[in-house]
Design a protein around this motif. Structure first.
Motif, PDB file in Angstrom:
ATOM      1  N   THR A 198      -0.292   8.624 -11.133  1.00  5.36           N
ATOM      2  CA  THR A 198      -0.292   7.522 -10.162  1.00  5.36           C
ATOM      3  C   THR A 198       0.947   7.515  -9.283  1.00  5.36           C
ATOM      4  O   THR A 198       1.070   6.681  -8.397  1.00  5.36           O
ATOM      5  CB  THR A 198      -0.430   6.148 -10.859  1.00  5.36           C
ATOM      6  OG1 THR A 198       0.779   5.856 -11.567  1.00  5.36           O
ATOM      7  CG2 THR A 198      -1.601   6.106 -11.819  1.00  5.36           C
ATOM      8  N   ALA A 199       1.884   8.456  -9.538  1.00  7.28           N
ATOM      9  CA  ALA A 199       3.100   8.499  -8.713  1.00  7.28           C
ATOM     10  C   ALA A 199       2.751   8.923  -7.293  1.00  7.28           C
ATOM     11  O   ALA A 199       1.897   9.774  -7.077  1.00  7.28           O
ATOM     12  CB  ALA A 199       4.104   9.467  -9.323  1.00  7.28           C
ATOM     13  N   VAL A 200       3.413   8.309  -6.336  1.00  6.94           N
ATOM     14  CA  VAL A 200       3.152   8.596  -4.927  1.00  6.94           C
ATOM     15  C   VAL A 200       4.359   9.318  -4.343  1.00  6.94           C
ATOM     16  O   VAL A 200       5.502   8.919  -4.586  1.00  6.94           O
ATOM     17  CB  VAL A 200       2.898   7.282  -4.151  1.00  6.94           C
ATOM     18  CG1 VAL A 200       2.689   7.566  -2.670  1.00  6.94           C
ATOM     19  CG2 VAL A 200       1.702   6.554  -4.735  1.00  6.94           C
ATOM     20  N   GLU A 201       4.074  10.366  -3.584  1.00 12.08           N
ATOM     21  CA  GLU A 201       5.161  11.139  -2.994  1.00 12.08           C
ATOM     22  C   GLU A 201       5.898  10.330  -1.938  1.00 12.08           C
ATOM     23  O   GLU A 201       5.438   9.278  -1.507  1.00 12.08           O
ATOM     24  CB  GLU A 201       4.587  12.430  -2.392  1.00 12.08           C
ATOM     25  CG  GLU A 201       4.139  13.404  -3.478  1.00 12.08           C
ATOM     26  CD  GLU A 201       3.230  14.487  -2.966  1.00 12.08           C
ATOM     27  OE1 GLU A 201       2.129  14.140  -2.481  1.00 12.08           O
ATOM     28  OE2 GLU A 201       3.617  15.658  -3.038  1.00 12.08           O
TER      29      GLU A 201
ATOM     30  N   ASP B  22      -4.578   3.410  -2.863  1.00 14.91           N
ATOM     31  CA  ASP B  22      -3.516   2.945  -1.975  1.00 14.91           C
ATOM     32  C   ASP B  22      -3.222   1.457  -2.154  1.00 14.91           C
ATOM     33  O   ASP B  22      -3.265   0.682  -1.207  1.00 14.91           O
ATOM     34  CB  ASP B  22      -3.858   3.246  -0.502  1.00 14.91           C
ATOM     35  CG  ASP B  22      -2.625   3.065   0.386  1.00 14.91           C
ATOM     36  OD1 ASP B  22      -1.501   3.011  -0.160  1.00 14.91           O
ATOM     37  OD2 ASP B  22      -2.796   2.960   1.615  1.00 14.91           O
ATOM     38  N   ASN B  23      -2.978   1.062  -3.360  1.00 13.63           N
ATOM     39  CA  ASN B  23      -2.577  -0.323  -3.609  1.00 13.63           C
ATOM     40  C   ASN B  23      -1.738  -0.373  -4.877  1.00 13.63           C
ATOM     41  O   ASN B  23      -2.059   0.290  -5.855  1.00 13.63           O
ATOM     42  CB  ASN B  23      -3.809  -1.215  -3.782  1.00 13.63           C
ATOM     43  CG  ASN B  23      -3.442  -2.682  -3.677  1.00 13.63           C
ATOM     44  OD1 ASN B  23      -2.670  -3.063  -2.802  1.00 13.63           O
ATOM     45  ND2 ASN B  23      -3.947  -3.504  -4.571  1.00 13.63           N
TER      46      ASN B  23
ATOM     47  N   HIS C 138       0.857  -1.177   0.000  1.00 13.59           N
ATOM     48  CA  HIS C 138       0.000   0.000   0.000  1.00 13.59           C
ATOM     49  C   HIS C 138       0.899   1.235   0.000  1.00 13.59           C
ATOM     50  O   HIS C 138       1.396   1.635   1.054  1.00 13.59           O
ATOM     51  CB  HIS C 138      -0.928  -0.037   1.214  1.00 13.59           C
ATOM     52  CG  HIS C 138      -1.672  -1.345   1.312  1.00 13.59           C
ATOM     53  ND1 HIS C 138      -2.571  -1.752   0.353  1.00 13.59           N
ATOM     54  CD2 HIS C 138      -1.602  -2.356   2.209  1.00 13.59           C
ATOM     55  CE1 HIS C 138      -3.036  -2.951   0.665  1.00 13.59           C
ATOM     56  NE2 HIS C 138      -2.463  -3.346   1.776  1.00 13.59           N
ATOM     57  N   PRO C 139       1.111   1.799  -1.173  1.00 15.88           N
ATOM     58  CA  PRO C 139       2.178   2.803  -1.306  1.00 15.88           C
ATOM     59  C   PRO C 139       1.898   4.136  -0.629  1.00 15.88           C
ATOM     60  O   PRO C 139       2.837   4.869  -0.337  1.00 15.88           O
ATOM     61  CB  PRO C 139       2.301   2.982  -2.827  1.00 15.88           C
ATOM     62  CG  PRO C 139       1.052   2.444  -3.412  1.00 15.88           C
ATOM     63  CD  PRO C 139       0.491   1.460  -2.451  1.00 15.88           C
ATOM     64  N   ILE C 140       0.630   4.434  -0.366  1.00 14.28           N
ATOM     65  CA  ILE C 140       0.347   5.743   0.237  1.00 14.28           C
ATOM     66  C   ILE C 140       0.546   5.693   1.753  1.00 14.28           C
ATOM     67  O   ILE C 140       1.242   6.512   2.331  1.00 14.28           O
ATOM     68  CB  ILE C 140      -1.065   6.219  -0.150  1.00 14.28           C
ATOM     69  CG1 ILE C 140      -1.082   6.456  -1.674  1.00 14.28           C
ATOM     70  CG2 ILE C 140      -1.442   7.504   0.591  1.00 14.28           C
ATOM     71  CD1 ILE C 140      -2.435   6.757  -2.253  1.00 14.28           C
ATOM     72  N   THR C 141      -0.032   4.648   2.368  1.00 13.46           N
ATOM     73  CA  THR C 141       0.208   4.493   3.805  1.00 13.46           C
ATOM     74  C   THR C 141       1.565   3.850   4.070  1.00 13.46           C
ATOM     75  O   THR C 141       2.014   3.755   5.196  1.00 13.46           O
ATOM     76  CB  THR C 141      -0.895   3.630   4.440  1.00 13.46           C
ATOM     77  OG1 THR C 141      -1.065   2.456   3.630  1.00 13.46           O
ATOM     78  CG2 THR C 141      -2.209   4.375   4.520  1.00 13.46           C
TER      79      THR C 141
ATOM     80  N   THR D 169       0.526   4.002  -7.534  1.00 16.40           N
ATOM     81  CA  THR D 169      -0.673   3.426  -6.909  1.00 16.40           C
ATOM     82  C   THR D 169      -1.820   3.239  -7.900  1.00 16.40           C
ATOM     83  O   THR D 169      -1.878   3.922  -8.926  1.00 16.40           O
ATOM     84  CB  THR D 169      -1.165   4.337  -5.760  1.00 16.40           C
ATOM     85  OG1 THR D 169      -2.314   3.732  -5.149  1.00 16.40           O
ATOM     86  CG2 THR D 169      -1.579   5.718  -6.268  1.00 16.40           C
ATOM     87  N   SER D 170      -2.709   2.340  -7.575  1.00 16.10           N
ATOM     88  CA  SER D 170      -3.979   2.232  -8.292  1.00 16.10           C
ATOM     89  C   SER D 170      -4.828   3.457  -7.968  1.00 16.10           C
ATOM     90  O   SER D 170      -4.623   4.110  -6.942  1.00 16.10           O
ATOM     91  CB  SER D 170      -4.761   0.997  -7.828  1.00 16.10           C
ATOM     92  OG  SER D 170      -4.072  -0.169  -8.130  1.00 16.10           O
ATOM     93  N   LEU D 171      -5.780   3.732  -8.831  1.00 19.97           N
ATOM     94  CA  LEU D 171      -6.650   4.896  -8.617  1.00 19.97           C
ATOM     95  C   LEU D 171      -8.075   4.455  -8.297  1.00 19.97           C
ATOM     96  O   LEU D 171      -8.573   3.480  -8.867  1.00 19.97           O
ATOM     97  CB  LEU D 171      -6.665   5.776  -9.870  1.00 19.97           C
ATOM     98  CG  LEU D 171      -5.315   6.348 -10.326  1.00 19.97           C
ATOM     99  CD1 LEU D 171      -5.491   7.144 -11.613  1.00 19.97           C
ATOM    100  CD2 LEU D 171      -4.676   7.204  -9.227  1.00 19.97           C
ATOM    101  N   GLN D 172      -8.694   5.203  -7.428  1.00 19.12           N
ATOM    102  CA  GLN D 172     -10.103   4.965  -7.122  1.00 19.12           C
ATOM    103  C   GLN D 172     -10.981   5.551  -8.217  1.00 19.12           C
ATOM    104  O   GLN D 172     -11.969   4.975  -8.629  1.00 19.12           O
ATOM    105  CB  GLN D 172     -10.425   5.656  -5.782  1.00 19.12           C
ATOM    106  CG  GLN D 172     -11.831   5.495  -5.307  1.00 19.12           C
ATOM    107  CD  GLN D 172     -11.983   4.201  -4.550  1.00 19.12           C
ATOM    108  OE1 GLN D 172     -12.037   3.140  -5.154  1.00 19.12           O
ATOM    109  NE2 GLN D 172     -12.037   4.279  -3.242  1.00 19.12           N
TER     110      GLN D 172
END
Ligand code: DMJ
Length: 753
Positions: free
Chosen positions: A666-669, A689-690, A255-258, A675-678
């Motif tokens: 989709t890049a995560v800071e 967040d996946n 889960h790249p965001i968390t 990440t996948s998008l909702q």
């Protein structure tokens, strides 16, 4: 690497490999990174990489803080790792001079780091729950609200549907109605305020605000340009992998965001690591591959009391290990790593792990009919009937195991792998599906279809894919599969193909109530594997130009190529339609009533006019609940095949445009990767967040191959399994055979008694 010593299953004596068509090893194929700093595209991922570096420092510090005490204890206990102490940061053969390598990246091969990894993973309480039902479905299931449908079994991931609400009490329904009305009013207000008009603002993008990809001057005019673009894909792979390595190493989900991970089994299944092996090899990312291989050697065990989905585990884990075996033996110069125990058990690590896993998965075939059960308990070697869908397995799941088990049979000489997988095809065909189109469920108990729902999306898709690929895998020696493919493709035309209104885009719809029921003008993104697969089938993997010179080329092949082109155009339109330039999970189309017959004259708009009011847009519809983007590969997969086969540069250009959208949205800071998008149809997009393992196994691999030279994995020498794991074509030899004949049937394909 001396391959002569590799023979842990005594296969060279028992059943000599006859993998003819071996491609010559590719010497020094990987280009040096271009040093020209004027290429603004080099800045594309630099910012992300810098944030990765910052995040690395922060995360490493946090990890060290949390773990230092335990590390000290562990070291005191004398449990130091036996792994390599090399602290190299650069992958062999790479010239990173054009790229600012982040400082203070932890050495992943450092023994202390390994303790930190383990402790970090152990500190994550989410990883402990064996029956958390996240399983293979993970976040998708959560989002869809399908709840616990199977007592903790990982189930089919590709179920892009909203289920109708469950039965509830009156109060619940009343509350729900009130909430629904309020929600509707809210949505209406938001809509009036113009928030959903974001799809018209393609130019305003997050990464562009950061100055990334905003000055892309690479035109893709020549080979060098494409190799530069391919380097951007390698960088995206590095960012994705490094994020996973940093925050969730050894976990099955990331889960790249968390910045957390989650296990699907008590000790993990290596879900992401194994799915990535061959991509790391192809991209020559040696130090990362070394780390992955160490994990396999030291941490991976299949001996776990865990139910896993038969299909997903086969295509990703078995397929991943087999392709790693294939590439490491046939292309040893790709990401070369030293075996530390040459000639001893353990040397042929990938194949040993594959064989061990396959032995367990074979339990799925021990059903009364021979059609595999949906799941298997790994430790118990036990098949498990589906807990949903009236106990039926998915048709695609039962018929998308054959490439893997047949190749393993060929490698090990163990005929049972072959026979069990092959038998499933006979059982399915014995149902006598009309016009070769199979319902999406089949009972493992009886071998009979369940229901009449016919589609090429989830649960149906790869049945068709593996028909033609089985034919190609065994060097066209199993004509039964070509016949089944042809029959099915004609059935697709007859019953599922129609054209939109306005602008007659070609679509493949669904028949949820059987072939005599209505056509639903709905396409899962999953269906977009079809253009590439149709082209592959028409030419056998040769270029169109080469294939046309053969006496076997027919008008039908010509028509198939035309269908492939039209469908490719439609799938690309799914990307052009949304705000982010990334397709939604499901697209609906506007069609005539009754639908136009497949023989009707049709001509789709050639260009996708960016004007928000452009006529072509009226043909497409992405509904709110279908607007998620799971980083799926099918469209870029087809672009790759279409580019290789037709040589039309537009497919490459479309791929580049798509790649940029992924980078932009989709890049995560903080070094989170992607990440996948909702919701991919608003700007900025909402995130899920996946990071799916197929982002590494498929999507990035197809981009890499699309921008690279044609002689890397030549299409007439290999087959890619449904998870993009390359496997060789081979001759069956005397040990193996198709072993069954089709029952007589009428013109529609229905059995005649
Ligand atoms: C992958 O696991 C495979 O491509 C499968 O055949 C379909 N779904 C995903 C990717 O979308």
């Amino acid at each position: 690497m001396n391959n002569l010593n590799r023979d842990p299953f005594n296969r060279l004596n028992r059943s000599p490999l006859s993998l003819n068509n071996r491609a010559d090893p590719i010497a020094n194929w990987r280009p040096k990174t271009n040093n020209n700093n004027s290429n603004n595209n080099l800045a594309t991922l630099q910012y992300v990489l810098q944030t990765a570096a910052t995040a690395t420092q922060t995360a490493a510090a946090e990890i060290r803080e949390k773990a230092s005490e335990a590390v000290q204890q562990a070291l005191a206990a004398g449990g130091s790792s036996s792994s390599s102490s090399s602290s190299e940061e650069k992958d062999e053969g790479e010239d990173m001079s054009s790229f600012s390598v982040p400082k203070n990246v932890p050495s992943f091969t450092n023994p202390n780091r390994q303790y930190e990894d383990r402790l970090w993973a152990a500190a994550n309480p989410r990883g402990k729950n064996k029956n958390n039902n996240s399983g293979v479905l993970g976040g998708v299931q959560e989002f869809l609200g399908s709840g616990n449908r199977g007592g903790g079994l990982p189930m089919y991931k590709d179920k892009p549907y909203m289920y109708p609400p469950g039965k509830g009490g009156r109060i619940y329904r009343r509350r729900r109605t009130t909430c629904g009305v309020l929600f509707f009013v809210l949505v209406l207000l938001v809509w009036w305020s113009g928030m959903f008009a974001g799809h018209q603002e393609r130019a305003v993008t997050k990464l562009n605000q950061w100055g990334l990809l905003s000055k892309d001057t690479t035109k893709g005019r020549n080979k060098a340009d494409w190799l530069k673009r391919r380097e951007r894909v390698v960088e995206a792979m590095e960012l994705s992998w490094d994020a996973y390595e940093r925050y969730a190493w050894g976990q099955d989900e990331f889960h790249p965001i968390t910045k957390t991970g989650r296990q699907m089994a008590p000790k993990g299944l290596g879900w992401i690591i194994i799915d990535s092996l061959d991509t790391l090899m192809l991209m020559n990312l040696t130090s990362r591959l070394t780390h992955a291989r160490e994990w396999l050697a030291n941490s991976l065990t299949w001996d776990q009391d865990q139910d896993v989905n038969t299909f997903e585990t086969t295509i990703r884990m078995l397929g991943g290990l087999l392709s790693a075996h294939y590439l490491s033996t046939e292309y040893p110069q790709l990401a070369p790593i030293q075996d530390d125990d040459r000639g001893k058990p353990g040397e042929d690590l990938y194949l040993e792990k594959a064989k061990d896993l396959a032995d367990r998965l074979m339990a799925a075939f021990e059903s009364p009919s021979g059609v595999p059960y949906a799941s298997v308990n790994l430790a118990e070697y036990k098949g498990i009937i589906s807990h949903a869908d009236m106990g039926a397995s998915s048709t695609a799941e039962t018929t998308t195991l054959q490439l893997e088990f047949k190749y393993l049979a060929k490698l090990t000489g163990e005929k049972d792998f072959w026979d069990k997988a092959e038998r499933v095809m006979e059982l399915v065909d014995d149902n006598g599906a009309r016009d070769g189109l199979v319902p999406i469920f089949i009972y493992a108990t009886t071998g009979k279809f369940h229901g009449e729902n016919i589609r090429l999306g989830s649960r149906g898709d790869s049945y068709y894919e593996y028909l033609i690929k089985q034919y190609l895998q065994t060097n066209k020696k199993e004509p039964i599969y070509e016949e089944m493919w042809r029959e099915a493709l004609q059935g697709v035309r007859k019953h599922l193909v129609t054209y939109t209104e306005p602008s007659q885009f070609t679509i493949i719809g669904e028949r949820p109530s059987g072939l005599d029921g209505d056509l639903s003008p709905k396409m899962d993104h999953l269906v977009c594997f079809m253009p590439g697969t149709i082209a592959l089938a028409a030419t056998g993997g040769l270029t169109e130009k080469e294939a046309k010179k053969l006496p076997t080329w027919t008008e039908q092949n010509e028509a198939d190529m035309q269908l492939a082109r039209e469908l490719m155009h439609t799938c690309w339109g799914m990307y052009k339609f949304t705000a982010t330039g990334l397709a939604g999970e499901i697209t609906y189309f506007n069609i005539n009533n009754p639908p136009l017959n497949w023989t009707a004259p049709h001509q789709a708009t050639a260009e996708f006019d960016p004007d928000p009011d452009a006529e072509w847009r009226k043909a497409y519809e992405v509904r709110q609940f279908d607007s998620h983007n799971l980083q799926r590969p099918e469209t870029v997969e087809s672009l790759f095949y279409m580019w290789r086969i037709t040589g039309d540069i537009k497919y490459r250009e479309w791929g580049w445009e798509m790649f940029k959208s992924f980078m932009n949205y989709t890049a995560v800071e903080e070094g989170g990767g992607f990440t996948s998008l909702q919701n991919a149809n608003v700007i900025p997009p909402t995130t899920k967040d996946n990071m799916e393992s197929f982002w590494l196994a498929e999507t990035l691999k197809y981009f890499y191959l699309l921008f690279g030279p044609d002689d890397l994995l030549p299409l007439d020498k290999i087959v890619l399994n449904t998870e993009a794991h390359p496997l060789p074509r081979f001759d069956m030899g005397p040990l193996f055979s198709t072993g069954w004949k089709r029952k007589p049937r009428d013109q529609e394909g229905k059995l005649v008694e």
